[in-house]
Design a protein around this motif. Structure first.
Motif, PDB file in Angstrom:
ATOM      1  N   LEU A   1      -1.589  -4.228  -1.728  1.00 61.21           N
ATOM      2  CA  LEU A   1      -1.360  -4.609  -0.388  1.00 61.21           C
ATOM      3  C   LEU A   1       0.274  -4.803  -0.384  1.00 61.21           C
ATOM      4  O   LEU A   1       0.902  -4.599   0.871  1.00 61.21           O
TER       5      LEU A   1
ATOM      6  N   VAL B   1      -3.958   1.435   3.295  1.00 57.67           N
ATOM      7  CA  VAL B   1      -3.731   0.262   4.017  1.00 57.67           C
ATOM      8  C   VAL B   1      -2.367   0.283   4.823  1.00 57.67           C
ATOM      9  O   VAL B   1      -2.480  -0.225   5.972  1.00 57.67           O
TER      10      VAL B   1
ATOM     11  N   VAL C   1      -6.882  -5.934   8.409  1.00 56.92           N
ATOM     12  CA  VAL C   1      -5.578  -5.838   8.985  1.00 56.92           C
ATOM     13  C   VAL C   1      -6.095  -6.261  10.686  1.00 56.92           C
ATOM     14  O   VAL C   1      -6.910  -5.857  11.083  1.00 56.92           O
TER      15      VAL C   1
ATOM     16  N   ILE D   1     -10.410  -6.016   2.586  1.00 59.68           N
ATOM     17  CA  ILE D   1      -9.197  -6.118   3.116  1.00 59.68           C
ATOM     18  C   ILE D   1      -9.426  -6.129   4.617  1.00 59.68           C
ATOM     19  O   ILE D   1      -9.933  -5.474   5.176  1.00 59.68           O
TER      20      ILE D   1
ATOM     21  N   LEU E   1      -2.001  -0.800   8.783  1.00 53.72           N
ATOM     22  CA  LEU E   1      -0.761  -1.366   9.175  1.00 53.72           C
ATOM     23  C   LEU E   1      -0.016  -0.661  10.226  1.00 53.72           C
ATOM     24  O   LEU E   1       0.588  -1.094  11.418  1.00 53.72           O
TER      25      LEU E   1
ATOM     26  N   THR F   1      -1.750  -9.566  10.961  1.00 49.65           N
ATOM     27  CA  THR F   1      -2.158 -10.507   9.697  1.00 49.65           C
ATOM     28  C   THR F   1      -2.815  -9.545   8.739  1.00 49.65           C
ATOM     29  O   THR F   1      -3.574  -8.614   9.104  1.00 49.65           O
ATOM     30  N   LEU F   2      -2.355  -9.612   7.443  1.00 50.45           N
ATOM     31  CA  LEU F   2      -3.034  -8.673   6.460  1.00 50.45           C
ATOM     32  C   LEU F   2      -3.476  -9.642   5.453  1.00 50.45           C
ATOM     33  O   LEU F   2      -2.974 -10.703   5.043  1.00 50.45           O
ATOM     34  N   ARG F   3      -4.774  -9.408   5.171  1.00 48.83           N
ATOM     35  CA  ARG F   3      -5.404 -10.276   4.382  1.00 48.83           C
ATOM     36  C   ARG F   3      -6.489  -9.530   3.347  1.00 48.83           C
ATOM     37  O   ARG F   3      -6.841  -8.504   3.439  1.00 48.83           O
TER      38      ARG F   3
ATOM     39  N   TRP G   1       1.112 -12.909   6.093  1.00 47.76           N
ATOM     40  CA  TRP G   1       0.750 -12.279   4.701  1.00 47.76           C
ATOM     41  C   TRP G   1       0.866 -13.463   3.702  1.00 47.76           C
ATOM     42  O   TRP G   1       1.911 -13.564   3.268  1.00 47.76           O
TER      43      TRP G   1
ATOM     44  N   LEU H   1       2.694  -3.031   2.519  1.00 45.87           N
ATOM     45  CA  LEU H   1       3.470  -3.627   3.429  1.00 45.87           C
ATOM     46  C   LEU H   1       4.699  -3.202   3.460  1.00 45.87           C
ATOM     47  O   LEU H   1       5.395  -3.026   4.397  1.00 45.87           O
TER      48      LEU H   1
END
Ligand code: ADP
Length: 275
Positions: free
Chosen positions: A116, A156, A190, A188, A160, A174-176, A136, A120
Protein backbone atom coordinates in the motif's frame (compact mmCIF):
# COMPACT_ATOMS: atom_id res chain seq x y z
CA UNK A 1 -33.92 -22.96 -25.04
CA UNK A 2 -34.60 -26.04 -27.19
CA UNK A 3 -38.06 -27.03 -28.46
CA UNK A 4 -38.98 -30.78 -28.81
CA UNK A 5 -37.60 -30.88 -32.39
CA UNK A 6 -34.17 -29.76 -31.19
CA UNK A 7 -34.53 -26.23 -32.57
CA UNK A 8 -33.59 -23.35 -30.30
CA UNK A 9 -36.01 -20.56 -29.40
CA UNK A 10 -34.71 -17.03 -28.91
CA UNK A 11 -36.03 -14.64 -26.24
CA UNK A 12 -38.47 -13.24 -28.80
CA UNK A 13 -39.88 -16.71 -29.52
CA UNK A 14 -38.27 -17.06 -32.99
CA UNK A 15 -37.00 -20.56 -33.86
CA UNK A 16 -33.37 -20.98 -34.93
CA UNK A 17 -31.41 -24.09 -35.80
CA UNK A 18 -29.01 -24.98 -32.95
CA UNK A 19 -26.09 -25.37 -35.38
CA UNK A 20 -26.57 -21.70 -36.33
CA UNK A 21 -26.13 -20.80 -32.67
CA UNK A 22 -22.97 -22.87 -32.35
CA UNK A 23 -21.58 -21.40 -35.56
CA UNK A 24 -22.42 -17.85 -34.45
CA UNK A 25 -20.79 -18.46 -31.05
CA UNK A 26 -17.62 -19.80 -32.67
CA UNK A 27 -17.53 -16.82 -35.06
CA UNK A 28 -17.86 -14.41 -32.10
CA UNK A 29 -15.09 -16.20 -30.21
CA UNK A 30 -12.83 -16.00 -33.26
CA UNK A 31 -13.62 -12.29 -33.74
CA UNK A 32 -12.83 -11.70 -30.05
CA UNK A 33 -9.49 -13.51 -30.36
CA UNK A 34 -8.63 -11.53 -33.49
CA UNK A 35 -9.50 -8.31 -31.65
CA UNK A 36 -7.19 -9.31 -28.76
CA UNK A 37 -4.37 -10.09 -31.20
CA UNK A 38 -4.91 -6.79 -32.98
CA UNK A 39 -4.89 -4.86 -29.69
CA UNK A 40 -1.69 -6.61 -28.59
CA UNK A 41 0.07 -5.81 -31.89
CA UNK A 42 -1.19 -2.23 -31.84
CA UNK A 43 -0.02 -1.72 -28.25
CA UNK A 44 3.44 -3.16 -29.11
CA UNK A 45 3.79 -0.91 -32.14
CA UNK A 46 2.71 2.15 -30.16
CA UNK A 47 5.00 1.27 -27.23
CA UNK A 48 8.20 0.99 -29.29
CA UNK A 49 8.68 4.67 -30.20
CA UNK A 50 7.69 5.86 -26.72
CA UNK A 51 10.89 4.70 -24.97
CA UNK A 52 13.30 6.76 -27.17
CA UNK A 53 10.90 9.70 -27.01
CA UNK A 54 11.03 9.59 -23.22
CA UNK A 55 14.83 9.38 -23.18
CA UNK A 56 15.11 12.24 -25.68
CA UNK A 57 12.75 14.43 -23.71
CA UNK A 58 14.65 13.73 -20.51
CA UNK A 59 17.92 14.76 -22.23
CA UNK A 60 16.41 18.00 -23.59
CA UNK A 61 14.97 18.82 -20.15
CA UNK A 62 18.44 18.60 -18.64
CA UNK A 63 20.42 20.52 -21.29
CA UNK A 64 22.61 23.14 -19.58
CA UNK A 65 21.20 22.25 -16.20
CA UNK A 66 17.57 22.61 -17.31
CA UNK A 67 15.58 25.16 -19.30
CA UNK A 68 13.82 28.17 -17.86
CA UNK A 69 10.51 29.95 -18.43
CA UNK A 70 8.29 29.05 -21.36
CA UNK A 71 10.58 26.24 -22.61
CA UNK A 72 10.46 24.53 -19.25
CA UNK A 73 6.67 24.81 -19.13
CA UNK A 74 6.25 23.32 -22.61
CA UNK A 75 8.62 20.45 -21.81
CA UNK A 76 6.65 19.80 -18.63
CA UNK A 77 3.42 19.53 -20.64
CA UNK A 78 5.12 17.18 -23.15
CA UNK A 79 6.38 15.04 -20.28
CA UNK A 80 2.91 14.71 -18.74
CA UNK A 81 1.30 13.88 -22.09
CA UNK A 82 3.97 11.30 -22.82
CA UNK A 83 3.54 9.69 -19.38
CA UNK A 84 -0.20 9.57 -19.98
CA UNK A 85 0.32 7.87 -23.34
CA UNK A 86 2.75 5.33 -21.86
CA UNK A 87 0.17 4.55 -19.17
CA UNK A 88 -2.60 4.01 -21.73
CA UNK A 89 -0.45 1.81 -23.96
CA UNK A 90 0.75 -0.22 -20.95
CA UNK A 91 -2.89 -0.81 -19.93
CA UNK A 92 -3.70 -1.92 -23.49
CA UNK A 93 -0.74 -4.30 -23.47
CA UNK A 94 -1.72 -5.67 -20.07
CA UNK A 95 -5.34 -6.31 -20.96
CA UNK A 96 -4.28 -8.13 -24.13
CA UNK A 97 -1.73 -10.22 -22.19
CA UNK A 98 -4.20 -11.05 -19.42
CA UNK A 99 -6.76 -12.26 -21.97
CA UNK A 100 -4.13 -14.27 -23.82
CA UNK A 101 -2.89 -15.78 -20.52
CA UNK A 102 0.56 -14.32 -21.12
CA UNK A 103 1.13 -12.62 -17.78
CA UNK A 104 3.27 -14.55 -15.34
CA UNK A 105 2.95 -13.63 -11.68
CA UNK A 106 5.95 -13.79 -9.40
CA UNK A 107 4.00 -14.85 -6.31
CA UNK A 108 5.57 -14.34 -2.91
CA UNK A 109 4.63 -13.45 0.63
CA UNK A 110 4.38 -9.64 0.84
CA UNK A 111 3.81 -7.16 3.62
CA UNK A 112 0.42 -5.51 2.99
CA UNK A 113 1.82 -2.30 4.46
CA UNK A 114 4.68 -2.29 1.90
CA UNK A 115 2.30 -2.84 -1.04
CA UNK A 116 0.00 0.00 0.00
CA UNK A 117 2.84 2.40 0.78
CA UNK A 118 4.52 1.82 -2.57
CA UNK A 119 1.23 2.37 -4.38
CA UNK A 120 0.65 5.58 -2.45
CA UNK A 121 4.16 6.80 -3.20
CA UNK A 122 3.48 6.49 -6.93
CA UNK A 123 0.46 8.82 -6.81
CA UNK A 124 1.60 11.36 -4.21
CA UNK A 125 2.54 13.96 -6.83
CA UNK A 126 -0.87 13.64 -8.52
CA UNK A 127 -2.70 14.01 -5.21
CA UNK A 128 -0.63 17.07 -4.31
CA UNK A 129 -1.24 18.61 -7.73
CA UNK A 130 -4.99 18.19 -7.28
CA UNK A 131 -5.02 19.37 -3.68
CA UNK A 132 -6.54 16.10 -2.40
CA UNK A 133 -6.11 15.01 1.19
CA UNK A 134 -5.04 11.39 1.61
CA UNK A 135 -6.20 9.55 4.71
CA UNK A 136 -3.85 6.67 5.39
CA UNK A 137 -3.25 5.28 8.87
CA UNK A 138 -1.07 2.34 7.87
CA UNK A 139 -1.92 -1.30 8.53
CA UNK A 140 -0.91 -3.99 10.98
CA UNK A 141 2.70 -4.78 9.92
CA UNK A 142 2.09 -8.48 10.56
CA UNK A 143 -0.48 -8.78 7.74
CA UNK A 144 0.88 -10.45 4.60
CA UNK A 145 -0.63 -11.19 1.19
CA UNK A 146 0.44 -13.69 -1.44
CA UNK A 147 1.14 -11.94 -4.71
CA UNK A 148 3.36 -10.24 -7.23
CA UNK A 149 4.64 -6.97 -5.74
CA UNK A 150 4.83 -5.00 -9.00
CA UNK A 151 1.36 -6.10 -10.09
CA UNK A 152 -0.29 -5.44 -6.72
CA UNK A 153 1.27 -1.99 -6.53
CA UNK A 154 -0.08 -1.40 -10.06
CA UNK A 155 -3.58 -2.55 -8.98
CA UNK A 156 -3.77 -0.30 -5.91
CA UNK A 157 -2.05 2.54 -7.79
CA UNK A 158 -4.71 2.31 -10.48
CA UNK A 159 -7.54 2.58 -7.94
CA UNK A 160 -5.83 5.55 -6.25
CA UNK A 161 -5.25 7.17 -9.62
CA UNK A 162 -8.93 6.86 -10.49
CA UNK A 163 -9.93 8.20 -7.08
CA UNK A 164 -7.79 11.29 -7.75
CA UNK A 165 -9.05 11.63 -11.33
CA UNK A 166 -12.75 11.32 -10.54
CA UNK A 167 -12.70 13.57 -7.47
CA UNK A 168 -12.97 17.35 -7.90
CA UNK A 169 -10.01 19.36 -6.59
CA UNK A 170 -9.55 19.40 -2.82
CA UNK A 171 -11.29 16.07 -2.18
CA UNK A 172 -10.49 13.31 0.28
CA UNK A 173 -9.23 9.84 -0.60
CA UNK A 174 -9.00 7.17 2.09
CA UNK A 175 -6.80 4.10 1.77
CA UNK A 176 -7.39 1.23 4.19
CA UNK A 177 -6.13 -2.31 4.46
CA UNK A 178 -6.78 -5.06 6.95
CA UNK A 179 -8.63 -8.21 7.91
CA UNK A 180 -11.58 -9.30 5.75
CA UNK A 181 -14.73 -11.16 6.70
CA UNK A 182 -13.99 -13.56 3.82
CA UNK A 183 -11.97 -16.46 5.19
CA UNK A 184 -8.35 -16.56 4.03
CA UNK A 185 -8.51 -13.06 2.55
CA UNK A 186 -7.25 -9.56 3.32
CA UNK A 187 -9.18 -6.46 2.26
CA UNK A 188 -7.98 -3.23 0.63
CA UNK A 189 -10.35 -0.27 0.29
CA UNK A 190 -9.98 2.96 -1.68
CA UNK A 191 -12.74 5.45 -0.87
CA UNK A 192 -13.15 8.89 -2.41
CA UNK A 193 -15.44 11.89 -2.06
CA UNK A 194 -15.71 12.28 -5.83
CA UNK A 195 -18.32 12.27 -8.55
CA UNK A 196 -19.65 8.80 -7.69
CA UNK A 197 -21.05 6.12 -9.99
CA UNK A 198 -24.72 5.68 -10.98
CA UNK A 199 -26.22 2.39 -9.66
CA UNK A 200 -26.79 0.98 -13.18
CA UNK A 201 -23.06 1.32 -13.97
CA UNK A 202 -21.68 -0.31 -10.82
CA UNK A 203 -21.71 -3.79 -12.38
CA UNK A 204 -20.09 -2.54 -15.57
CA UNK A 205 -17.16 -0.36 -14.50
CA UNK A 206 -14.84 -3.40 -14.56
CA UNK A 207 -15.85 -4.27 -18.16
CA UNK A 208 -13.39 -3.55 -20.96
CA UNK A 209 -13.84 -0.07 -22.46
CA UNK A 210 -16.57 0.86 -19.95
CA UNK A 211 -16.76 4.58 -19.24
CA UNK A 212 -19.45 6.37 -17.26
CA UNK A 213 -18.31 9.92 -17.97
CA UNK A 214 -17.42 10.66 -21.56
CA UNK A 215 -16.76 14.37 -21.08
CA UNK A 216 -13.38 14.32 -19.29
CA UNK A 217 -10.56 16.31 -20.75
CA UNK A 218 -8.48 14.02 -22.99
CA UNK A 219 -5.31 14.40 -20.93
CA UNK A 220 -7.27 13.04 -17.96
CA UNK A 221 -9.60 10.50 -19.49
CA UNK A 222 -8.55 7.01 -20.49
CA UNK A 223 -9.78 4.15 -22.59
CA UNK A 224 -11.94 2.52 -19.96
CA UNK A 225 -9.55 -0.38 -19.46
CA UNK A 226 -7.77 0.47 -16.19
CA UNK A 227 -10.38 -1.27 -14.04
CA UNK A 228 -10.55 -4.33 -16.28
CA UNK A 229 -6.77 -4.65 -15.83
CA UNK A 230 -7.32 -4.33 -12.06
CA UNK A 231 -9.98 -7.05 -12.10
CA UNK A 232 -7.92 -9.33 -14.35
CA UNK A 233 -4.82 -9.05 -12.18
CA UNK A 234 -6.72 -9.46 -8.89
CA UNK A 235 -8.51 -12.55 -10.20
CA UNK A 236 -5.20 -14.00 -11.39
CA UNK A 237 -4.13 -13.70 -7.73
CA UNK A 238 -7.24 -15.62 -6.67
CA UNK A 239 -8.87 -12.44 -5.32
CA UNK A 240 -12.08 -10.48 -5.92
CA UNK A 241 -13.03 -6.87 -6.71
CA UNK A 242 -16.14 -4.78 -6.02
CA UNK A 243 -17.30 -1.20 -6.57
CA UNK A 244 -19.80 0.69 -4.47
CA UNK A 245 -21.30 4.16 -4.63
CA UNK A 246 -24.42 5.78 -3.30
CA UNK A 247 -24.74 7.44 -6.72
CA UNK A 248 -23.63 10.56 -8.62
CA UNK A 249 -21.91 13.07 -6.34
CA UNK A 250 -21.75 10.66 -3.39
CA UNK A 251 -18.19 9.37 -3.84
CA UNK A 252 -17.10 5.81 -4.64
CA UNK A 253 -15.51 2.90 -2.88
CA UNK A 254 -13.43 0.20 -4.53
CA UNK A 255 -12.60 -2.95 -2.59
CA UNK A 256 -10.26 -5.78 -3.39
CA UNK A 257 -9.79 -9.05 -1.56
CA UNK A 258 -6.45 -10.82 -1.81
CA UNK A 259 -5.31 -14.15 -0.40
CA UNK A 260 -3.46 -13.97 2.89
CA UNK A 261 0.04 -15.33 2.79
CA UNK A 262 -0.55 -17.76 5.64
CA UNK A 263 -3.49 -19.65 4.03
CA UNK A 264 -3.74 -22.36 1.33
CA UNK A 265 -2.98 -21.45 -2.31
CA UNK A 266 -5.59 -19.14 -3.96
CA UNK A 267 -7.18 -21.95 -5.98
CA UNK A 268 -8.08 -23.77 -2.78
CA UNK A 269 -9.86 -20.81 -1.19
CA UNK A 270 -13.64 -21.12 -1.59
CA UNK A 271 -15.26 -17.75 -2.32
CA UNK A 272 -18.95 -16.95 -2.00
CA UNK A 273 -20.53 -15.79 -5.30
CA UNK A 274 -20.82 -12.19 -4.12
CA UNK A 275 -18.55 -10.60 -1.51
P1 ADP B 1 -10.74 5.16 -17.45
O1 ADP B 1 -9.49 5.05 -18.22
O2 ADP B 1 -11.89 5.68 -18.24
O3 ADP B 1 -10.56 5.84 -16.13
P2 ADP B 1 -11.24 2.74 -15.91
O4 ADP B 1 -11.39 1.34 -16.41
O5 ADP B 1 -10.17 3.02 -14.92
O6 ADP B 1 -11.12 3.63 -17.20
O7 ADP B 1 -12.63 3.15 -15.27
C1 ADP B 1 -13.82 2.86 -15.98
C2 ADP B 1 -14.86 3.92 -15.67
O8 ADP B 1 -15.31 3.76 -14.30
C3 ADP B 1 -14.33 5.34 -15.76
O9 ADP B 1 -14.40 5.85 -17.09
C4 ADP B 1 -15.25 6.08 -14.81
O10 ADP B 1 -16.45 6.40 -15.50
C5 ADP B 1 -15.59 5.05 -13.75
N1 ADP B 1 -14.76 5.20 -12.52
C6 ADP B 1 -13.62 4.53 -12.21
N2 ADP B 1 -13.16 4.91 -11.00
C7 ADP B 1 -14.03 5.84 -10.53
C8 ADP B 1 -14.11 6.62 -9.32
N3 ADP B 1 -13.21 6.50 -8.33
N4 ADP B 1 -15.16 7.47 -9.20
C9 ADP B 1 -16.10 7.59 -10.17
N5 ADP B 1 -16.08 6.88 -11.33
C10 ADP B 1 -15.05 6.02 -11.52
Amino acid sequence: FLDPTGRAKTMTGACVDITDFVRAREALKLADRQKDDFLATLAHELRNPLAPLRTGLHLVQNINGGMAGQGRRVLGIMQRQLDHMVHLVDDLLDIARIRQGKILLRQESLSLQAVLEQALEGVRALFDAQGHVVVWDGVDPALRVTGDLTRLVQVVGNLLNNAAKYTPRGGRVTLRGGEASLPGMLLIEVTDTGIGIPPNMLDHVFDRFAQVQQHLDHAQGGLGIGLSVVKGLVEMHGGRVAAESAGPGAGSQFRIWLPRADTPAPAEVALPSSP
